[in-house]
Design a protein around this motif. Structure first.
Motif, mmCIF file in Angstrom:
data_model
loop_
_atom_site.group_PDB
_atom_site.id
_atom_site.type_symbol
_atom_site.label_atom_id
_atom_site.label_comp_id
_atom_site.label_asym_id
_atom_site.label_seq_id
_atom_site.Cartn_x
_atom_site.Cartn_y
_atom_site.Cartn_z
ATOM 1 N N LEU A 274 0.879 -1.350 -0.205
ATOM 2 C CA LEU A 274 -0.167 -0.148 -0.056
ATOM 3 C C LEU A 274 0.894 1.470 0.177
ATOM 4 N N VAL A 275 1.893 1.117 0.919
ATOM 5 C CA VAL A 275 2.966 2.544 0.576
ATOM 6 C C VAL A 275 3.539 2.647 -0.715
ATOM 7 N N GLY A 276 3.850 1.410 -1.354
ATOM 8 C CA GLY A 276 4.410 1.149 -2.700
ATOM 9 C C GLY A 276 3.460 2.130 -3.631
ATOM 10 N N THR A 277 2.256 1.423 -3.716
ATOM 11 C CA THR A 277 1.335 1.819 -4.674
ATOM 12 C C THR A 277 0.567 3.139 -4.331
ATOM 13 N N GLY A 278 0.794 3.620 -3.038
ATOM 14 C CA GLY A 278 0.184 4.987 -2.843
ATOM 15 C C GLY A 278 1.443 5.953 -3.298
ATOM 16 N N LEU A 279 2.749 5.653 -3.328
ATOM 17 C CA LEU A 279 3.570 6.573 -3.937
ATOM 18 C C LEU A 279 3.431 6.540 -5.309
ATOM 19 N N ALA A 280 3.172 5.240 -5.752
ATOM 20 C CA ALA A 280 3.302 5.193 -7.288
ATOM 21 C C ALA A 280 2.164 6.153 -7.835
ATOM 22 N N GLY A 281 0.962 6.137 -7.245
ATOM 23 C CA GLY A 281 -0.428 6.802 -7.424
ATOM 24 C C GLY A 281 0.024 8.263 -7.490
ATOM 25 N N LEU A 282 1.041 8.772 -6.420
ATOM 26 C CA LEU A 282 1.261 10.169 -6.309
ATOM 27 C C LEU A 282 2.332 10.531 -7.424
ATOM 28 N N GLY A 283 3.111 9.624 -7.764
ATOM 29 C CA GLY A 283 3.910 9.694 -8.878
ATOM 30 C C GLY A 283 3.210 9.882 -10.263
ATOM 31 N N GLY A 284 2.170 9.110 -10.355
ATOM 32 C CA GLY A 284 1.440 9.387 -11.352
ATOM 33 C C GLY A 284 0.660 10.668 -11.559
ATOM 34 N N ALA A 285 0.112 10.998 -10.614
ATOM 35 C CA ALA A 285 -0.586 12.240 -10.439
ATOM 36 C C ALA A 285 0.101 13.476 -10.598
ATOM 37 N N PHE A 286 1.418 13.442 -10.282
ATOM 38 C CA PHE A 286 2.427 14.445 -10.637
ATOM 39 C C PHE A 286 2.425 14.809 -11.987
ATOM 40 N N LEU A 287 2.272 13.613 -12.607
ATOM 41 C CA LEU A 287 2.328 13.886 -14.400
ATOM 42 C C LEU A 287 1.262 14.779 -14.787
ATOM 43 N N THR A 288 -0.011 14.527 -14.253
ATOM 44 C CA THR A 288 -1.167 15.391 -14.834
ATOM 45 C C THR A 288 -1.334 16.719 -13.844
ATOM 46 N N LEU A 289 -0.856 16.585 -12.602
ATOM 47 C CA LEU A 289 -0.989 17.896 -11.894
ATOM 48 C C LEU A 289 -0.065 18.907 -11.730
#
Lengths: 364, 310
Positions: free
Chosen positions: B201-216
């Protein structure tokens, strides 16, 4: 004499019947998992459509049955099944050897490049020579591209999962470079290669349909790979390496060699699929020669439980779904990428059902 | 190029490298947690896509970048929960499940994007660089280090926090033990599956954050496949970084440099190299990285293996 014959017959026939019965019932049991998996995936797809304001029943009425309109649409399904069966059957060999070749897409692209090169640069050969030569070029290029990842794995322990994926991107970028640069058809505005000479084209089965003999090649190769894996000593060695490399090494098997063979076989079939896309379907090289057949092939192999023979059926099924999703996009404006969701769900359900089946068997 | 121009080029390059490294930093530090607990998540690419889409959709609806980032983390963790259920509870093969999640992530985000957003063609407001008095105005250094948005700066915080959690807390110690010797953790009365869930969950939460940075924080639009292989590159970053969060931070910066070089050289009219060669640079460097750094010895010994309780 009469009695002896009778005796032999009595012994042989029940045995043969029993063997047939056993094979059929085993096949039936092993078919339960994939069928259930496909049903769950379709149900998920239907739910997704329904939640987003589309008609969920379309998944069955259009995606599955909608693509069986006439002979022509069945031929189109078989045309799409060709690369899927080739790639799926090839990946069965790699996966059985525990080689995670995720790079079939890139291997398909370099196969297409090589086929285009041989099909455009040579002229004046007979179709009996040129068409097979194009296929061979595609297969060799695919094997070589996969071989890079294989070599990096056995020599440097570089994870083939990462290297094959990186080689996908590199192959796709290379294709884009070639069709906009050195291989570009100078007379065309759109980035594409020159047209392959007619003798290089993969012969069609019926002259007025796009379906070409690639589908026959795919089925024959899938059967051959099944026999190779199950009946040859090399196939046995590949499977042992896949199950337990330490045991294989202890038994005197050359693990590195077997790894290289397995990944190159899967690459060759993906490269051949690329050659067929160019020589059999488009007759030119384009930037997006594949709509993701290389990734879909992974789902084909997994649904087939890494059995090349079953990959014929699962390849046909995924081709049906892909055709159906195209129909669905036209008739109901459902984004065609729905097919990716269904592929992913098929894999997840296969995994889940296989685990539950094991548990059930354990109890019984 | 004279010296002044070269320094300006260099400053812009470094600034761009950090910005382009940001999604990789988040994803690879997250993956360090996951792999240290023995779980190899090759579904990172799909997870990042889900994060990018959730972030975009939320910011599109609310106009809030912060809510968008939270949605990115949440979307990533939701996807991670699916991965964890299949690989930890059902004990399915991690590679197979990861491959399935990549297809699902690609398919679901593209499906929803085409259904709801593609026709609007509208973008969103993205996080703006903050002006730090005095520092941002420094010649060269200002351009290189002090003209970023808050998300980019937060990568330092995440790297430090991750290092502290992993090496200075009992949670981190147990988590690392789970990847090396799960049976010992089990015998000690700790819940192996629980720790693996937490790590994923830590890993995928941070991966989601990394993805969100791309759009935001980078592009102001969602594009199908916007991650373009960053999830996979993050896997190679983790190997190169020898499973350390600080290492992941610096190796990601190196890859950010490749991305930045590619973009800036493409803009240079005087350079005759075909742009596709530059485009391929991060992918080629990833392969070279794996060949040069043979970090098998540093890998968690139970990486990729489900734990069977007895």
């Amino acid at each position: 004499m009469e009695q002896v014959n009778q005796g032999v017959r009595e012994n042989v026939y029940p045995q043969a019947a029993q063997a047939l019965y056993r094979t059929l019932s085993q096949a039936a049991i092993s078919a339960v998992t994939p069928i259930a998996a496909v049903l769950v995936a379709l149900a998920f797809g239907a739910t997704l459509l329904w939640l987003n304001g589309f008609d969920g029943t379309d998944v069955v009425t259009v995606m599955i049955f909608g693509s069986f309109q006439d002979t022509r649409s069945v031929a189109e399904i078989l045309l799409k099944a060709t690369p899927l069966i080739l790639i799926g059957a090839g990946l069965c060999v790699a996966f059985r050897c525990s080689i995670w070749n995720i790079g079939a897409e890139g291997q398909l692209y370099v196969g297409a490049i090589a086929a285009t090169f041989v099909g455009t640069s040579i002229d004046g050969l007979s179709v009996w020579v040129h068409a097979p030569l194009v296929m061979l070029a595609g297969a060799l290029a695919g094997a070589a591209w996969a071989g890079i990842a294989g070599y990096l794995k056995v020599r440097f322990q570089a994870s083939e999962i990462v290297t094959t994926i990186m080689l996908n991107y590199i192959a796709i970028i290379l294709t884009s470079y070639l069709v906009t640069g050195p291989m570009k058809d100078a007379s065309a505005a759109y980035p594409q290669s020159a047209r392959l000479v007619r003798e290089a084209w993969t012969p069609r089965i019926v002259s007025d349909m796009r379906l070409h003999i690639g589908i026959l090649v795919a089925v024959v190769l899938a059967v051959a790979l099944y026999i190779f894996l199950q009946r040859s000593s090399r196939g046995f060695a590949l499977r042992v390496v896949g199950l337990n490399p330490h045991a294989a090494r202890y038994a005197g098997m050359d693990v590195r060699r077997n790894v290289m063979i397995a990944i190159c076989i899967s690459g060759a079939l993906a490269g051949l699929a690329g050659a067929f896309e160019v020589a059999g379907v488009t007759h030119r090289l384009y930037q997006n020669i594949s709509p993701g057949y290389g990734f879909e092939g992974i789902a084909v192999a997994l649904l087939a439980n890494n059995n090349p023979l079953a990959a014929i059926i699962s390849g046909g099924l995924f081709a049906t779904l892909r055709s159906g999703s195209e129909v669905l996009q036209i008739t109901s404006q459902v984004p065609q990428v729905l097919v990716l969701v269904i592929q992913g769900m098929v894999i997840l359900s296969v995994v889940a059902f296989a685990k539950f089946r094991d548990k059930f068997r354990f109890v019984a | 190029m004279d010296d002044m121009m070269f320094l300006t080029f260099l400053a812009t390059l470094v600034g761009a490298a950090w910005r382009l490294a940001t999604p990789l930093i988040f994803a690879s530090i997250g993956e360090v947690f996951s792999e240290r607990a023995g779980v190899l998540n090759i579904g990172l690419e799909g997870t990042m896509l889900v994060g990018a889409f959730c972030g975009f959709a939320t910011a599109f609806a609310t106009g809030s970048i912060l809510l968008g980032l939270l949605a990115g983390v949440g979307g990533g963790m939701l996807f991670g929960l699916v991965f964890a259920f299949f690989t930890i509870t059902i004990k399915a093969d991690q590679i197979v499940v990861g491959a399935a999640l990549n297809l699902l992530g690609m398919g679901l985000t593209a499906f929803l994007f085409r259904t709801y957003y593609v026709s609007t063609g509208k973008g969103i407001e993205i996080a703006q660089p903050i002006h730090i008095p005095w520092l941002s105005d420094l010649p060269f250094l200002g351009e290189a280090f002090f003209k970023q948005n808050l998300i980019v700066y937060s990568t330092i915080l995440v790297a430090i926090l991750a290092t502290l959690v992993l090496y200075r807390t009992s949670f981190g110690l147990t988590l690392r033990a789970v990847g090396e010797h799960p049976k010992a953790v089990d015998v000690a009365g700790r819940n192996v599956a629980g720790y693996r869930y937490a790590a994923v969950l830590v890993g995928t939460g941070l991966a989601g954050l990394g993805g969100a940075f791309l759009t935001l924080g980078h592009s102001n639009q969602f594009v199908e496949g916007i991650t373009s292989g960053r999830g996979f590159i993050a896997l190679a970053v983790v190997v190169f970084a020898r499973w350390s969060p600080m290492g992941a931070f610096f190796v990601s910066l190196l890859f950010g440099l490749f991305y930045a070089l590619q973009l800036m050289l493409q803009a240079q009219a005087s350079i005759v190299v075909p742009y596709q060669l530059l485009q391929a640079l991060p992918y080629i460097m990833t392969i070279i990285t794996l060949v040069v750094v043979r970090g098998k010895g540093a890998a968690p010994s139970k990486l990729g293996q489900p734990y069977e309780m007895r």
